[in-house]
Design a protein around this motif. Sequence first.
Motif, PDB file in Angstrom:
ATOM      1  N   ALA A 126       0.823  -1.211   0.000  1.00  0.00           N
ATOM      2  CA  ALA A 126       0.000   0.000   0.000  1.00  0.00           C
ATOM      3  C   ALA A 126       0.854   1.257   0.000  1.00  0.00           C
ATOM      4  CB  ALA A 126      -0.930  -0.012   1.208  1.00  0.00           C
ATOM      5  N   MET A 127       1.917   1.263   0.791  1.00  0.00           N
ATOM      6  CA  MET A 127       2.739   2.461   0.890  1.00  0.00           C
ATOM      7  C   MET A 127       3.644   2.646  -0.327  1.00  0.00           C
ATOM      8  SD  MET A 127       3.414   2.780   4.994  1.00  0.00           S
ATOM      9  CE  MET A 127       3.269   4.572   5.028  1.00  0.00           C
ATOM     10  N   LEU A 128       3.899   1.559  -1.060  1.00  0.00           N
ATOM     11  CA  LEU A 128       4.602   1.675  -2.338  1.00  0.00           C
ATOM     12  C   LEU A 128       3.669   2.132  -3.449  1.00  0.00           C
ATOM     13  CD1 LEU A 128       6.850  -1.539  -2.375  1.00  0.00           C
ATOM     14  CD2 LEU A 128       7.651   0.841  -2.387  1.00  0.00           C
ATOM     15  N   THR A 129       2.377   1.900  -3.287  1.00  0.00           N
ATOM     16  CA  THR A 129       1.416   2.150  -4.352  1.00  0.00           C
ATOM     17  C   THR A 129       0.755   3.519  -4.247  1.00  0.00           C
ATOM     18  OG1 THR A 129       0.931  -0.217  -4.488  1.00  0.00           O
ATOM     19  CG2 THR A 129      -0.673   1.284  -5.470  1.00  0.00           C
ATOM     20  N   VAL A 130       0.329   3.909  -3.058  1.00  0.00           N
ATOM     21  CA  VAL A 130      -0.414   5.165  -2.895  1.00  0.00           C
ATOM     22  C   VAL A 130       0.530   6.356  -3.025  1.00  0.00           C
ATOM     23  CG1 VAL A 130      -1.827   6.558  -1.338  1.00  0.00           C
ATOM     24  CG2 VAL A 130      -2.152   4.077  -1.444  1.00  0.00           C
ATOM     25  N   ALA A 131       0.181   7.271  -3.897  1.00  0.00           N
ATOM     26  CA  ALA A 131       1.018   8.448  -4.168  1.00  0.00           C
ATOM     27  C   ALA A 131       0.810   9.495  -3.079  1.00  0.00           C
ATOM     28  CB  ALA A 131       0.676   9.025  -5.536  1.00  0.00           C
ATOM     29  N   ARG A 132       1.664   9.463  -2.090  1.00  0.00           N
ATOM     30  CA  ARG A 132       1.530  10.375  -0.946  1.00  0.00           C
ATOM     31  C   ARG A 132       1.516  11.836  -1.373  1.00  0.00           C
ATOM     32  NH1 ARG A 132       2.742  10.125   4.865  1.00  0.00           N
ATOM     33  NH2 ARG A 132       3.824  12.009   5.567  1.00  0.00           N
ATOM     34  N   GLU A 133       2.290  12.153  -2.427  1.00  0.00           N
ATOM     35  CA  GLU A 133       2.368  13.549  -2.868  1.00  0.00           C
ATOM     36  C   GLU A 133       1.028  14.099  -3.352  1.00  0.00           C
ATOM     37  OE1 GLU A 133       3.143  11.208  -6.628  1.00  0.00           O
ATOM     38  OE2 GLU A 133       3.670  11.028  -4.507  1.00  0.00           O
ATOM     39  N   GLN A 134       0.104  13.206  -3.721  1.00  0.00           N
ATOM     40  CA  GLN A 134      -1.216  13.644  -4.162  1.00  0.00           C
ATOM     41  C   GLN A 134      -2.108  14.068  -2.994  1.00  0.00           C
ATOM     42  OE1 GLN A 134      -2.045  13.976  -7.352  1.00  0.00           O
ATOM     43  NE2 GLN A 134      -0.127  13.100  -8.095  1.00  0.00           N
ATOM     44  N   PHE A 135      -1.728  13.697  -1.778  1.00  0.00           N
ATOM     45  CA  PHE A 135      -2.579  13.914  -0.608  1.00  0.00           C
ATOM     46  C   PHE A 135      -2.016  14.957   0.354  1.00  0.00           C
ATOM     47  CE2 PHE A 135      -3.721   9.767  -2.233  1.00  0.00           C
ATOM     48  CZ  PHE A 135      -5.101   9.749  -2.124  1.00  0.00           C
ATOM     49  N   VAL A 136      -1.168  15.826  -0.159  1.00  0.00           N
ATOM     50  CA  VAL A 136      -0.636  16.926   0.654  1.00  0.00           C
ATOM     51  C   VAL A 136      -0.891  18.231  -0.103  1.00  0.00           C
ATOM     52  CG1 VAL A 136       1.158  15.425   1.615  1.00  0.00           C
ATOM     53  CG2 VAL A 136       1.691  16.861  -0.366  1.00  0.00           C
ATOM     54  N   PRO A 137      -0.896  19.370   0.595  1.00  0.00           N
ATOM     55  CA  PRO A 137      -1.047  20.654  -0.106  1.00  0.00           C
ATOM     56  C   PRO A 137       0.035  20.823  -1.167  1.00  0.00           C
ATOM     57  CG  PRO A 137      -1.307  20.949   2.272  1.00  0.00           C
ATOM     58  CD  PRO A 137      -0.836  19.529   2.061  1.00  0.00           C
ATOM     59  N   ASP A 138      -0.317  21.479  -2.265  1.00  0.00           N
ATOM     60  CA  ASP A 138       0.609  21.639  -3.381  1.00  0.00           C
ATOM     61  C   ASP A 138       1.957  22.206  -2.950  1.00  0.00           C
ATOM     62  OD1 ASP A 138      -1.264  20.619  -5.097  1.00  0.00           O
ATOM     63  OD2 ASP A 138      -1.938  22.571  -5.851  1.00  0.00           O
ATOM     64  N   ALA A 139       1.941  23.156  -2.028  1.00  0.00           N
ATOM     65  CA  ALA A 139       3.178  23.808  -1.605  1.00  0.00           C
ATOM     66  C   ALA A 139       4.103  22.873  -0.836  1.00  0.00           C
ATOM     67  CB  ALA A 139       2.855  25.038  -0.750  1.00  0.00           C
ATOM     68  N   GLN A 140       3.576  21.725  -0.384  1.00  0.00           N
ATOM     69  CA  GLN A 140       4.385  20.807   0.426  1.00  0.00           C
ATOM     70  C   GLN A 140       4.683  19.494  -0.295  1.00  0.00           C
ATOM     71  OE1 GLN A 140       1.518  21.573   3.865  1.00  0.00           O
ATOM     72  NE2 GLN A 140       3.404  21.202   4.987  1.00  0.00           N
ATOM     73  N   ARG A 141       4.423  19.438  -1.574  1.00  0.00           N
ATOM     74  CA  ARG A 141       4.643  18.182  -2.312  1.00  0.00           C
ATOM     75  C   ARG A 141       6.089  17.714  -2.263  1.00  0.00           C
ATOM     76  NH1 ARG A 141       1.421  16.901  -7.827  1.00  0.00           N
ATOM     77  NH2 ARG A 141      -0.647  16.673  -6.898  1.00  0.00           N
ATOM     78  N   GLU A 142       7.018  18.629  -2.364  1.00  0.00           N
ATOM     79  CA  GLU A 142       8.431  18.241  -2.377  1.00  0.00           C
ATOM     80  C   GLU A 142       8.844  17.592  -1.059  1.00  0.00           C
ATOM     81  OE1 GLU A 142      10.772  18.168  -4.762  1.00  0.00           O
ATOM     82  OE2 GLU A 142       9.212  18.684  -6.184  1.00  0.00           O
ATOM     83  N   ALA A 143       8.091  17.860   0.010  1.00  0.00           N
ATOM     84  CA  ALA A 143       8.415  17.292   1.317  1.00  0.00           C
ATOM     85  C   ALA A 143       7.550  16.075   1.642  1.00  0.00           C
ATOM     86  CB  ALA A 143       8.238  18.345   2.402  1.00  0.00           C
TER      87      ALA A 143
END
Length: 217
Positions: A29-46
């Motif tokens: 699940a953690m390899l599959t779900v794109a965490r960057e899609q579920f954070v504010p745009d300004a924090q995607r890099e983190a």
Amino acid sequence: MTDFAARRRMMVDTQIRPSDVTKFPIIDAMLTVAREQFVPDAQREAAYAGDLMNLGEGRCLLEPRTLAKILDALNISKDEMVLDVAPALGYSTAVTARMAQLVVAVEEDEQLAEEAQTLLMDAGADNAVVHTGPLAEGAAEHGPYDVIMVQGGVEEVPQALLDQLKDHGRIACVFMEGDLGTVRIGHKAAGRVTWRYAFNAGAPVLPGFTGARAFAL
């Protein structure tokens, strides 16, 4: 362009596996779900940093390690219903949906709830639904639940949530005492929840989850 898939693999290899989380459904699940899609745009890099992500207004996204260890301790199975309290944009819900029968997320901000539902649909989590309402009240109309998770700190767990847990169900919370926090897993039997220590972790205390303040002169 950022290679988020590579960062996702690194997160699992450097944060999740070294924390003794090896169950295949969690790793997958953690390899599959794109965490960057579920954070504010300004924090995607983190998105794949190992730190707790501050979302403002007392809300956060738990560290990947903390979420993984909570899921490991809860040992969710495919025939179980899960209540996920305060998942913000829904990352924990999306991850959990890959190992449960149904996940009900609770968010009290209507706009945040709508955005989370859209992101979950885009991620293919068609067994997840977002309920809009006070975090401390849960979502009784969809329960009772086999498992309850709270995605933030608590000083006290509202009775309304404990009432929505099935007998023989499990609940995971990050209990905060000042700056110190511990994750505890509660097991319900004969209507009573017994808590046991799981590991150390911290998170801001959620609104509605503070303890009673003693009066002092």
